[in-house]
Structure formats: structure tokens, C-alpha cells
Motif scaffolding. Structure first.
Motif, PDB file in Angstrom:
ATOM      1  N   ILE A 181       0.836  -1.201   0.000  1.00  0.00           N
ATOM      2  CA  ILE A 181       0.000   0.000   0.000  1.00  0.00           C
ATOM      3  C   ILE A 181       0.870   1.249   0.000  1.00  0.00           C
ATOM      4  O   ILE A 181       0.556   2.239  -0.650  1.00  0.00           O
ATOM      5  CB  ILE A 181      -0.934   0.016   1.222  1.00  0.00           C
ATOM      6  N   ARG A 182       2.005   1.180   0.700  1.00  0.00           N
ATOM      7  CA  ARG A 182       2.760   2.416   0.906  1.00  0.00           C
ATOM      8  C   ARG A 182       4.276   2.234   0.886  1.00  0.00           C
ATOM      9  O   ARG A 182       4.990   3.152   1.279  1.00  0.00           O
ATOM     10  CB  ARG A 182       2.369   3.038   2.253  1.00  0.00           C
ATOM     11  N   SER A 183       4.801   1.115   0.422  1.00  0.00           N
ATOM     12  CA  SER A 183       6.227   0.836   0.575  1.00  0.00           C
ATOM     13  C   SER A 183       6.919   0.662  -0.772  1.00  0.00           C
ATOM     14  O   SER A 183       6.815  -0.401  -1.394  1.00  0.00           O
ATOM     15  CB  SER A 183       6.440  -0.434   1.410  1.00  0.00           C
ATOM     16  N   PRO A 184       7.659   1.661  -1.232  1.00  0.00           N
ATOM     17  CA  PRO A 184       8.412   1.485  -2.476  1.00  0.00           C
ATOM     18  C   PRO A 184       9.463   0.387  -2.366  1.00  0.00           C
ATOM     19  O   PRO A 184       9.836  -0.222  -3.378  1.00  0.00           O
ATOM     20  CB  PRO A 184       9.050   2.863  -2.704  1.00  0.00           C
ATOM     21  N   GLU A 185       9.938   0.114  -1.143  1.00  0.00           N
ATOM     22  CA  GLU A 185      10.921  -0.953  -0.979  1.00  0.00           C
ATOM     23  C   GLU A 185      10.357  -2.312  -1.390  1.00  0.00           C
ATOM     24  O   GLU A 185      11.092  -3.176  -1.884  1.00  0.00           O
ATOM     25  CB  GLU A 185      11.398  -1.020   0.479  1.00  0.00           C
ATOM     26  N   ILE A 186       9.045  -2.512  -1.183  1.00  0.00           N
ATOM     27  CA  ILE A 186       8.422  -3.776  -1.580  1.00  0.00           C
ATOM     28  C   ILE A 186       8.294  -3.844  -3.094  1.00  0.00           C
ATOM     29  O   ILE A 186       8.490  -4.899  -3.710  1.00  0.00           O
ATOM     30  CB  ILE A 186       7.062  -3.936  -0.890  1.00  0.00           C
ATOM     31  N   ALA A 187       7.964  -2.711  -3.728  1.00  0.00           N
ATOM     32  CA  ALA A 187       7.952  -2.668  -5.193  1.00  0.00           C
ATOM     33  C   ALA A 187       9.346  -2.964  -5.741  1.00  0.00           C
ATOM     34  O   ALA A 187       9.493  -3.678  -6.748  1.00  0.00           O
ATOM     35  CB  ALA A 187       7.460  -1.304  -5.666  1.00  0.00           C
ATOM     36  N   GLU A 188      10.364  -2.432  -5.086  1.00  0.00           N
ATOM     37  CA  GLU A 188      11.746  -2.688  -5.495  1.00  0.00           C
ATOM     38  C   GLU A 188      12.082  -4.166  -5.366  1.00  0.00           C
ATOM     39  O   GLU A 188      12.740  -4.755  -6.255  1.00  0.00           O
ATOM     40  CB  GLU A 188      12.703  -1.863  -4.632  1.00  0.00           C
ATOM     41  N   GLN A 189      11.638  -4.788  -4.288  1.00  0.00           N
ATOM     42  CA  GLN A 189      11.895  -6.216  -4.086  1.00  0.00           C
ATOM     43  C   GLN A 189      11.242  -7.043  -5.185  1.00  0.00           C
ATOM     44  O   GLN A 189      11.861  -7.955  -5.757  1.00  0.00           O
ATOM     45  CB  GLN A 189      11.371  -6.636  -2.713  1.00  0.00           C
ATOM     46  N   ALA A 190       9.986  -6.741  -5.505  1.00  0.00           N
ATOM     47  CA  ALA A 190       9.297  -7.459  -6.575  1.00  0.00           C
ATOM     48  C   ALA A 190      10.024  -7.288  -7.899  1.00  0.00           C
ATOM     49  O   ALA A 190      10.172  -8.248  -8.676  1.00  0.00           O
ATOM     50  CB  ALA A 190       7.858  -6.968  -6.679  1.00  0.00           C
ATOM     51  N   ALA A 191      10.470  -6.073  -8.182  1.00  0.00           N
ATOM     52  CA  ALA A 191      11.167  -5.807  -9.437  1.00  0.00           C
ATOM     53  C   ALA A 191      12.503  -6.535  -9.496  1.00  0.00           C
ATOM     54  O   ALA A 191      12.905  -7.044 -10.554  1.00  0.00           O
ATOM     55  CB  ALA A 191      11.377  -4.303  -9.595  1.00  0.00           C
ATOM     56  N   HIS A 192      13.204  -6.607  -8.377  1.00  0.00           N
ATOM     57  CA  HIS A 192      14.510  -7.272  -8.337  1.00  0.00           C
ATOM     58  C   HIS A 192      14.391  -8.733  -8.746  1.00  0.00           C
ATOM     59  O   HIS A 192      15.220  -9.243  -9.518  1.00  0.00           O
ATOM     60  CB  HIS A 192      15.100  -7.153  -6.934  1.00  0.00           C
ATOM     61  N   TYR A 193      13.370  -9.409  -8.221  1.00  0.00           N
ATOM     62  CA  TYR A 193      13.214 -10.840  -8.482  1.00  0.00           C
ATOM     63  C   TYR A 193      12.330 -11.139  -9.693  1.00  0.00           C
ATOM     64  O   TYR A 193      12.128 -12.317 -10.023  1.00  0.00           O
ATOM     65  CB  TYR A 193      12.619 -11.527  -7.250  1.00  0.00           C
ATOM     66  N   PHE A 215       6.721   2.988 -10.644  1.00  0.00           N
ATOM     67  CA  PHE A 215       8.049   2.753 -10.075  1.00  0.00           C
ATOM     68  C   PHE A 215       8.463   1.296 -10.252  1.00  0.00           C
ATOM     69  O   PHE A 215       9.602   0.999 -10.674  1.00  0.00           O
ATOM     70  CB  PHE A 215       8.056   3.130  -8.593  1.00  0.00           C
ATOM     71  N   TYR A 216       7.539   0.373  -9.958  1.00  0.00           N
ATOM     72  CA  TYR A 216       7.841  -1.050 -10.119  1.00  0.00           C
ATOM     73  C   TYR A 216       8.165  -1.385 -11.574  1.00  0.00           C
ATOM     74  O   TYR A 216       9.136  -2.108 -11.846  1.00  0.00           O
ATOM     75  CB  TYR A 216       6.655  -1.877  -9.632  1.00  0.00           C
ATOM     76  N   ARG A 217       7.401  -0.874 -12.498  1.00  0.00           N
ATOM     77  CA  ARG A 217       7.655  -1.164 -13.913  1.00  0.00           C
ATOM     78  C   ARG A 217       9.050  -0.651 -14.324  1.00  0.00           C
ATOM     79  O   ARG A 217       9.797  -1.355 -15.024  1.00  0.00           O
ATOM     80  CB  ARG A 217       6.584  -0.518 -14.781  1.00  0.00           C
ATOM     81  N   ARG A 218       9.386   0.548 -13.899  1.00  0.00           N
ATOM     82  CA  ARG A 218      10.689   1.101 -14.255  1.00  0.00           C
ATOM     83  C   ARG A 218      11.818   0.256 -13.682  1.00  0.00           C
ATOM     84  O   ARG A 218      12.788  -0.079 -14.375  1.00  0.00           O
ATOM     85  CB  ARG A 218      10.788   2.539 -13.748  1.00  0.00           C
ATOM     86  N   ARG A 219      11.685  -0.134 -12.412  1.00  0.00           N
ATOM     87  CA  ARG A 219      12.747  -0.922 -11.780  1.00  0.00           C
ATOM     88  C   ARG A 219      12.790  -2.353 -12.326  1.00  0.00           C
ATOM     89  O   ARG A 219      13.869  -2.950 -12.406  1.00  0.00           O
ATOM     90  CB  ARG A 219      12.546  -0.930 -10.253  1.00  0.00           C
ATOM     91  N   PHE A 220      11.665  -2.910 -12.712  1.00  0.00           N
ATOM     92  CA  PHE A 220      11.615  -4.217 -13.366  1.00  0.00           C
ATOM     93  C   PHE A 220      12.492  -4.189 -14.617  1.00  0.00           C
ATOM     94  O   PHE A 220      13.314  -5.085 -14.852  1.00  0.00           O
ATOM     95  CB  PHE A 220      10.168  -4.541 -13.720  1.00  0.00           C
ATOM     96  N   SER A 221      12.333  -3.148 -15.414  1.00  0.00           N
ATOM     97  CA  SER A 221      13.118  -3.023 -16.638  1.00  0.00           C
ATOM     98  C   SER A 221      14.577  -2.758 -16.332  1.00  0.00           C
ATOM     99  O   SER A 221      15.486  -3.361 -16.941  1.00  0.00           O
ATOM    100  CB  SER A 221      12.542  -1.893 -17.497  1.00  0.00           C
ATOM    101  N   GLU A 222      14.847  -1.878 -15.375  1.00  0.00           N
ATOM    102  CA  GLU A 222      16.232  -1.541 -15.047  1.00  0.00           C
ATOM    103  C   GLU A 222      16.986  -2.717 -14.437  1.00  0.00           C
ATOM    104  O   GLU A 222      18.219  -2.767 -14.494  1.00  0.00           O
ATOM    105  CB  GLU A 222      16.254  -0.353 -14.091  1.00  0.00           C
ATOM    106  N   ASN A 223      16.250  -3.674 -13.879  1.00  0.00           N
ATOM    107  CA  ASN A 223      16.868  -4.895 -13.358  1.00  0.00           C
ATOM    108  C   ASN A 223      17.095  -5.938 -14.453  1.00  0.00           C
ATOM    109  O   ASN A 223      17.546  -7.048 -14.162  1.00  0.00           O
ATOM    110  CB  ASN A 223      16.013  -5.489 -12.241  1.00  0.00           C
ATOM    111  N   GLY A 224      16.774  -5.599 -15.702  1.00  0.00           N
ATOM    112  CA  GLY A 224      17.095  -6.471 -16.820  1.00  0.00           C
ATOM    113  C   GLY A 224      16.079  -7.546 -17.134  1.00  0.00           C
ATOM    114  O   GLY A 224      16.406  -8.533 -17.815  1.00  0.00           O
ATOM    115  N   HIS A 225      14.813  -7.372 -16.681  1.00  0.00           N
ATOM    116  CA  HIS A 225      13.819  -8.422 -16.884  1.00  0.00           C
ATOM    117  C   HIS A 225      12.935  -8.192 -18.107  1.00  0.00           C
ATOM    118  O   HIS A 225      12.045  -9.000 -18.378  1.00  0.00           O
ATOM    119  CB  HIS A 225      12.937  -8.532 -15.637  1.00  0.00           C
ATOM    120  N   GLY A 226      13.149  -7.120 -18.828  1.00  0.00           N
ATOM    121  CA  GLY A 226      12.330  -6.844 -20.000  1.00  0.00           C
ATOM    122  C   GLY A 226      11.883  -5.397 -20.025  1.00  0.00           C
ATOM    123  O   GLY A 226      12.393  -4.553 -19.293  1.00  0.00           O
ATOM    124  N   ARG A 227      10.893  -5.135 -20.863  1.00  0.00           N
ATOM    125  CA  ARG A 227      10.360  -3.786 -20.968  1.00  0.00           C
ATOM    126  C   ARG A 227       9.479  -3.474 -19.764  1.00  0.00           C
ATOM    127  O   ARG A 227       8.951  -4.389 -19.126  1.00  0.00           O
ATOM    128  CB  ARG A 227       9.535  -3.658 -22.242  1.00  0.00           C
TER     129      ARG A 227
END
Length: 348
Positions: A181-193, A215-227
Motif C-alpha cells: 500500500i505504501r512501501s516502495p521498498e516492496i515494489a523494489e523487491q518485486a522488481a529485483h526478483y 516505479f515497479y515497472r521502471r525498476r523491473f526493466s532496469e533490473n534487466g527483466h524486460g520492458r
């Protein structure tokens, strides 16, 4: 697109009658609701973990095992399992066991929870919520993927060549969503994996949750998982549908205004326009849900709450009948994403 229902198993009086279901009625009712959801063609049934009144969903894997015995096809998920206060070893074993009961139709949503008092009940410090979530999930992944795990960390006793039993069904762990609901760190974790990221999309404007999805979509891509558009996104919401708009708003009004969290969004008409709450006729509900895609982009899972705030089970089943006949077919046509279904081949 997976479409389904999610809830937290709350027990509160019906504000229109004062009647309150017993714990047994509410628990057994979850099975009936899940079976009805499957019968109308929904894809997912999810229940969240809570340990304080008025919720009866303290043992989410047990509830889902019960639902598994009443259903055959619907995906069984959580919304949420507490990665902070549960032992990762117990999560690994409970949900692998559920896989062997229910087959491959099991996934899990992990989150920190939103009830502060749960942390001390389980011997944890809420100020360590984010580090707990990060460390515990790293261990959970290893427990599902490695036969023998040797590990040490900050928050639990070390493990030496430990094997979590049973092993995941066919060697494939449950797909993981990270709910926030309020944690960018959790979005970052999802994007990392390259896991799924789920926003509950309730109580606050849709625009608020859009920021986390972006934010999650951007970090998903920056972590090398696709667009960015390949990222695996899920969204919540709620439905109250009747044949006419007037009937829906009139009937739902006492449930909305008696709900201390839901009603924090302001007047019902405002909440139904700006949040993930969809109230009205079938077409009004469809039109509002379709706006979610404008905010979240192509996404893979849409879940709705329909049994909260004292809404009696009878009305829940009436809602499901109308959703199945007048809402779901159109949603399926309209919400088909041009992106390949990421859940069919998740990154593990």
C-alpha cells in the motif's frame, strides 16, 4: 488477465439488521463463496492473513486447503501472507503442502501487513518491517529452490543443511506476488526478483497507486527483466453491483459508511469515482474498472472485494450471480492485454 475475488474474512454486524455471523459460519461461507466464484468463471480466490479481531483468517493456508477441497480449477492465493512475522521455513512448508493438496493452482501474495500490534505478538519489531521482509523473502526463495540450505541472518536462528519438506510440487514453487500500500521498498523487491507486484487499489485514489506501479515497472526493466510493460502487475478493488445505479448506491450506502477504513475515502459517490471501489449498474461497474488500465497499463490480475463490511453471504451470492452474467463476460473481452500472459511462464 486473471479476474477473481479477495478478502480478509472480517466478522462485523450487518449494519442494516445488526446480525453477525458466527466464526464457523464465516469460515465455512468462504468455501461456498469460492465455489460460486469458480462456477461463474472467475480465475482466482484469495484470502488474507490477519491475527486480530474482527478477522478469522489467521491461518490462510488452512483456509485455502479447505477451499481446495470444494473447488477444482480456481487459483488459490493469499492477500496477504505476512512475510515479516511468519517464519520463512513455515511459509515454505505450508504452501508446498498446499500445492500437493490443490495441484499447481497455488500462488501466494506476501506483504508486511497493516496492523502494528501483530509485530510484538510474534516477537518482532515493527521498526524492522522492511529489513524483515527483505531478509525473510530471500530465505524463502532459497528454501523452495535448494534441497539443502545453509543460512544465517539477522532475524532467525541459522540453518545448517536444512531441507524444507515437502518440496514444491514438481520442483516449481508457487508464483509470488508482493502486495503493498505504501512501501516502495516492496515494489523494489518485486522488481529485483521479477515477481508480481500487487496494489490493493482501495481506500485511496487510483492515482496514488499508479505511482507505485510506475516505479515497479521502471525498476523491473532496469533490473534487466524486460520492458516496463512486461512487468507483472495486479490490482485490487471492490464491487457492489445491482441492476440499476440507484439501487446499488442505496443498498451499499450503509455498508460503506459503517466501514471505518473504506469510508475514509469520503462520500460514497466520490469513492466510487476516484478509488478502486466500483458501485452501480453492470455497465457503470465495467466502465469504472476499465479506467484502471489507463492508470496501471497492461496488467495481469484484477481482484475484487465483495464480502467485507458486514455484507451478508446472501447478498455476496447475489453479487456473484450478477457479476457472472452481466459484468465478467465484458470485462474478459475488454481487459485482454496485448502483453503475453506473464503468469503462464513466470521467472523463477
Amino acid at each position: 488477465m486473471d479476474i477473481g475475488i479477495f478478502g480478509v474474512g472480517d466478522i462485523v454486524p450487518d449494519p442494516t439488521t445488526g446480525e453477525t455471523p458466527s466464526e464457523t459460519e464465516r469460515i465455512l461461507g468462504l468455501g461456498r463463496i469460492a465455489k460460486h466464484a469458480e462456477d461463474i468463471g472467475m480465475d482466482v480466490f484469495a484470502i488474507g492473513e490477519h491475527h486480530n479481531p474482527p478477522f478469522i483468517s489467521s491461518s490462510d493456508s488452512t483456509l485455502l486447503a479447505y477451499v481446495a477441497g470444494m473447488t477444482t480449477d480456481i487459483t488459490l492465493s493469499t492477500s496477504t501472507t505476512l512475510i515479516t512475522t511468519n517464519d520463512p521455513v513455515k511459509i515454505a512448508e505450508d504452501f508446498a503442502t498446499l500445492q500437493h493438496i490443490a495441484g499447481p493452482r497455488v500462488d501466494i501474495m506476501l506483504g508486511r501487513g497493516n496492523t502494528a500490534e501483530v509485530y510484538p505478538w510474534f516477537g518482532k519489531d515493527i521498526r524492522q518491517g522492511i529489513p524483515l521482509a527483505v531478509e525473510n523473502y530471500a530465505l524463502l526463495r532459497r528454501l523452495w529452490r535448494e534441497e539443502k540450505v545453509t543460512w544465517s541472518g539477522q532475524f532467525r536462528t541459522p540453518l545448517l543443511e536444512f531441507t524444507a519438506m515437502p518440496r514444491p510440487l514438481d520442483g516449481i514453487p508457487p508464483f509470488v506476488w508482493h502486495g503493498s500500500i505504501r512501501s516502495p521498498e516492496i515494489a523494489e523487491q518485486a522488481a529485483h526478483y521479477a515477481d508480481g507486484f500487487f496494489v490493493n487499489n482501495l481506500f485511496m485514489p487510483v492515482s496514488y497507486f499508479k505511482e507505485y506501479v510506475d516505479f515497479y515497472r521502471r525498476r523491473f526493466s532496469e533490473n534487466g527483466h524486460g520492458r516496463p510493460e512486461d512487468a507483472i502487475v495486479g490490482a485490487g478493488g471492490a464491487i457492489f453491483v445491482r441492476p440499476t445505479s440507484q439501487a446499488a448506491f442505496k443498498e451499499f450506502s450503509p455498508y460503506y459508511y459503517s466501514h471505518p477504513v473504506m469510508s475514509s475515502a469520503g462520500r460514497l459517490e466520490t469513492a466510487a469515482r476516484t478509488t478502486g471501489l466500483a458501485v452501480g449498474s453492470p455497465q457503470e461497474v465495467i466502465d469504472h474498472i476499465m479506467t484502471f488500465r489507463d492508470s496501471f497499463g497492461p496488467y495481469q490480475r484484477q481482484l475484487f472485494g465483495i464480502d467485507f463490511g458486514g455484507v451478508p453471504e446472501r447478498i455476496v451470492h447475489e453479487q456473484l450471480d450478477l457479476i457472472g452474467s452481466a459484468v465478467l463476460p465484458t470485462l474478459r473481452r475488454e481487459l485482454e492485454s496485448p502483453v503475453a500472459d506473464a503468469l503462464a511462464d513466470p521467472v523463477l
